[in-house]
Motif scaffolding. Structure first.
Motif, short mmCIF file in Angstrom:
data_model
loop_
_atom_site.label_atom_id
_atom_site.label_comp_id
_atom_site.label_asym_id
_atom_site.label_seq_id
_atom_site.Cartn_x
_atom_site.Cartn_y
_atom_site.Cartn_z
N PHE A 110 0.99 -1.26 -0.08
CA PHE A 110 0.10 -0.10 -0.06
C PHE A 110 0.96 1.24 -0.02
O PHE A 110 2.07 1.33 0.63
CB PHE A 110 -0.86 0.17 1.23
CG PHE A 110 -1.85 -1.08 1.21
CD1 PHE A 110 -2.91 -1.23 0.51
CD2 PHE A 110 -1.43 -2.35 2.14
CE1 PHE A 110 -3.88 -2.46 0.79
CE2 PHE A 110 -2.38 -3.32 2.16
CZ PHE A 110 -3.76 -3.35 1.38
N PRO A 111 0.48 2.31 -0.79
CA PRO A 111 1.29 3.55 -0.81
C PRO A 111 0.87 4.10 0.54
O PRO A 111 0.11 3.96 1.47
CB PRO A 111 0.71 4.45 -1.74
CG PRO A 111 -0.76 3.94 -2.01
CD PRO A 111 -0.91 2.31 -1.56
N THR A 112 2.06 5.16 0.90
CA THR A 112 2.05 5.64 2.26
C THR A 112 0.76 6.53 2.73
O THR A 112 0.48 6.39 4.03
CB THR A 112 3.38 6.73 2.39
OG1 THR A 112 4.28 6.20 1.75
CG2 THR A 112 3.37 7.48 3.49
N GLU A 113 0.10 7.14 1.90
CA GLU A 113 -0.99 7.98 2.33
C GLU A 113 -2.15 6.97 2.98
O GLU A 113 -3.21 7.50 3.54
CB GLU A 113 -1.49 8.71 1.30
CG GLU A 113 -1.85 8.08 -0.14
CD GLU A 113 -1.01 8.02 -1.02
OE1 GLU A 113 -1.27 7.81 -2.17
OE2 GLU A 113 0.37 8.24 -0.53
N VAL A 114 -2.21 5.55 2.31
CA VAL A 114 -3.47 4.97 2.95
C VAL A 114 -2.80 3.80 3.42
O VAL A 114 -3.50 2.49 3.60
CB VAL A 114 -4.33 4.40 1.79
CG1 VAL A 114 -5.08 5.86 1.33
CG2 VAL A 114 -3.78 3.91 0.46
N ARG A 115 -1.68 3.53 3.87
CA ARG A 115 -1.10 2.38 4.39
C ARG A 115 -1.63 1.76 5.48
O ARG A 115 -1.90 0.63 5.73
CB ARG A 115 0.54 2.56 4.51
CG ARG A 115 1.31 1.22 4.87
CD ARG A 115 2.67 1.34 4.98
NE ARG A 115 3.14 1.61 3.51
CZ ARG A 115 3.91 2.67 3.02
NH1 ARG A 115 4.37 3.49 3.84
NH2 ARG A 115 4.34 2.85 1.78
N GLY A 116 -1.82 2.68 6.48
CA GLY A 116 -2.46 2.35 7.78
C GLY A 116 -3.79 1.92 7.55
O GLY A 116 -4.38 0.91 8.24
N ALA A 117 -4.70 2.63 6.92
CA ALA A 117 -5.90 2.14 6.50
C ALA A 117 -6.05 0.73 5.87
O ALA A 117 -6.79 -0.23 6.06
CB ALA A 117 -6.77 3.15 5.86
N GLY A 118 -5.20 0.70 4.69
CA GLY A 118 -5.28 -0.40 3.94
C GLY A 118 -4.73 -1.66 4.66
O GLY A 118 -5.45 -2.72 4.72
N LEU A 119 -3.99 -1.57 5.39
CA LEU A 119 -3.43 -2.53 6.04
C LEU A 119 -4.15 -3.00 6.99
O LEU A 119 -4.56 -4.21 7.40
CB LEU A 119 -2.12 -2.44 6.38
CG LEU A 119 -1.02 -3.66 7.14
CD1 LEU A 119 -1.07 -4.63 6.06
CD2 LEU A 119 0.18 -3.30 7.56
N SER A 120 -4.68 -2.22 7.89
CA SER A 120 -5.55 -2.48 9.06
C SER A 120 -6.90 -3.28 8.97
O SER A 120 -7.06 -4.03 9.27
CB SER A 120 -5.81 -1.34 9.90
OG SER A 120 -4.82 -0.78 10.35
N VAL A 121 -7.33 -2.81 7.64
CA VAL A 121 -8.59 -3.17 6.91
C VAL A 121 -8.55 -4.55 6.53
O VAL A 121 -9.23 -5.68 6.84
CB VAL A 121 -9.33 -2.10 6.16
CG1 VAL A 121 -10.61 -2.89 5.52
CG2 VAL A 121 -9.55 -0.85 6.75
N ALA A 122 -7.46 -4.69 5.57
CA ALA A 122 -7.27 -6.10 5.00
C ALA A 122 -6.84 -7.14 5.79
O ALA A 122 -7.41 -8.23 6.18
CB ALA A 122 -6.30 -5.82 3.77
N PHE A 123 -5.91 -6.79 6.93
CA PHE A 123 -5.61 -7.73 7.90
C PHE A 123 -6.50 -8.08 8.76
O PHE A 123 -6.84 -9.34 8.94
CB PHE A 123 -4.33 -7.00 8.63
CG PHE A 123 -3.83 -7.95 9.70
CD1 PHE A 123 -2.36 -8.55 9.21
CD2 PHE A 123 -4.13 -8.03 10.79
CE1 PHE A 123 -2.08 -9.40 10.00
CE2 PHE A 123 -3.62 -8.72 11.73
CZ PHE A 123 -2.28 -9.69 11.30
#
Length: 480
Positions: free
Chosen positions: A385-398
């Motif tokens: 995931f790119p930096t600007e959505v890394r926290g959201a993308g990783l948290s949701v998918a995980f």
């Protein structure tokens, strides 16, 4: 079939573009992130090992089978709210900074675990006891939803590009440390206390210990926020806040759905193996197999065998993480998924044996397969995931993957074994997870040695920074 790659063009970087990370700051970042995993998995270890005791304390009015299922269901229910925690804390971390969110989730997790140790038994307050346990587990699940994805992001963004595998592996070192501490505390309590003492007050002690652990974690993370490196990250996050409020983040994640799927599949194979070993196997060895066959091993023996396997895994993880920096993440991941598919039945058949040596080798095989994922994926998943959505993308998918498929492993497999009488269901489940992992690994691009998507290169020294400037950036083509 094309390998999924970040949508960026390679470019030449100047020395001013390259971020040189202070190694002392990296070590503190790793320690601060890992302490959350220690607390989280201390609770999981205690819950898994104390399952027979918790069943008697909170479900004394149910039959043995229904009590086991109910206990596993309360373990699994925390995972149902993890996606909500991820949806709340992930985007928040992209806006206000990783560390503020991690300090909050750390405190919530510790309070939820501490609360479990304060709940009266079912004999004392009736149905209120399991209801209060449910509430405490929901608090734990919500906080954990914001913990792990952001902890992976936190370490990945601090680590140098060429040593990200080694740095990320220490997050799972914290996981195994916490589980091991929980297992040791329960094993010692079982040996030192009578059953009556355990049921009345002994089982509470490990849960109450979580509060001081949480306070230590919050202190470490608060101290890290004062470093210049994190101050810069906070500033960047604040600059993005207005843009994220407009819904750009959600639209970006929708466009990145193939990367979300790859992340989810890798999380499934990793965490199904994880929860099979750490949450279901203690009960499978000491309760399920003996009830079904009259064989198996004693509770004490199974506990100590699992502790030894955890120690081996704990000591091996950093070395596998370092290996992934040399040979790449994909070879390590492929080794894990192939081994899981091929060895699932042999490891379960060994664990079902009455010989402690056979049981140990079955657990050891499962543990060694697990660490191929535990050592390589904490540094792999953030790169999707790119930096600007890394926290959201990783948290949701995980968290969605863990909630639907992995965290429910004990409940689903335990229910299937009880319903069918087939003791091989753990093997079937592991093979299914391995197939999902293999498909995901096929589409994964190799992130080893590459900068984080949307971030400039990161080096661990001035010499390494100069080398990064001289070398052309690898082309991100479909050949990956």
């Amino acid at each position: 079939m094309a390998v999924l790659t970040p949508r960026e063009r390679p470019r030449r970087w100047t020395r001013d573009d390259v971020v040189v990370t202070d190694q002392s700051v990296v070590r503190r970042a790793v320690g601060a992130a890992a302490i959350g995993n220690i607390t989280e998995w201390f609770d999981f270890g205690v819950y898994a090992y104390f399952e027979p005791t918790i069943k008697k304390v909170f479900f004394s009015g149910l039959s043995d089978t229904l009590g086991t299922i109910a206990t596993f269901a309360l373990f699994a229910v925390a995972f149902l709210v993890r996606p909500f925690g991820g949806m709340f804390f992930g985007p928040l971390a992209d806006r206000i900074g990783r560390n503020k969110v991690l300090a909050t989730t750390m405190l919530l997790m510790a309070l939820g675990t501490f609360a479990i140790g304060c709940i009266p038994s079912q004999a004392a307050i009736g149905v209120g006891a399991p209801i209060l346990l449910l509430i405490a587990r929901l608090i734990q699940g919500f906080s954990t939803g914001g913990e792990y994805g952001n902890a992976m992001t936190f370490i990945a963004e601090y680590a140098p590009d060429r040593r990200r595998g080694f740095a990320g592996s220490w997050l799972e070192f914290g996981t195994f440390t916490g589980y091991l501490l929980g297992a040791i505390v329960v094993t010692v309590a079982d040996a030192a206390l009578s059953e009556q003492q355990l049921l009345s007050w002994g089982w509470r002690i490990p849960f109450l210990v979580a509060l001081p652990l949480g306070i230590i974690g919050v202190y470490l993370r608060t101290r890290l926020a004062e470093t210049p490196a994190f101050a810069a990250l906070e500033k960047e996050s604040e600059q993005r806040e207005q843009a994220n409020r407009t819904g750009t983040e959600a639209r970006t994640l929708l466009r990145l759905w193939p990367f979300v799927l790859v992340c989810s599949g890798l999380v499934v194979v990793w965490n199904v193996t994880n929860y099979m070993l750490t949450s279901y196997m203690p009960t499978y060895m000491s309760d399920t197999v003996p009830h079904a066959t009259g064989g198996g091993v004693s509770t004490t023996t199974s506990q100590w065998l699992q502790i030894v396997v955890m120690v081996v895994a704990l000591l091996s993880i950093p070395f596998i993480g370092k290996l992934s920096d040399r040979v790449g993440r994909k070879p390590v991941i492929w080794g894990g998924v192939i081994s899981l598919i091929v060895l699932a039945f042999p490891m379960i058949l060994l664990i079902r044996a009455q010989n402690p040596v056979s049981v140990f080798f079955g657990l050891l095989i499962m543990g060694l397969v697990l660490i191929t994922f535990s050592a390589s994926l904490p540094s792999t998943l953030p790169s999707l995931f790119p930096t600007e959505v890394r926290g959201a993308g990783l948290s949701v998918a995980f968290n969605v993957s863990v909630s639907l498929f992995a965290g429910t492993t004990s409940f689903v497999v335990g229910s299937l074994v009880s319903a069918t009488g087939d003791l091989n269901w753990p093997a079937y489940y592991l093979i299914g997870a391995g197939v999902i992992g293999a498909v995901s690994a096929w589409f994964l691009h190799e992130p080893n040695g590459r900068r984080m998507w949307g971030s400039p290169p990161a080096a661990g020294s001035e010499r390494e920074a100069e080398a990064l400037v001289r070398e052309p950036e690898p082309a991100l083509t479909p050949a990956g």
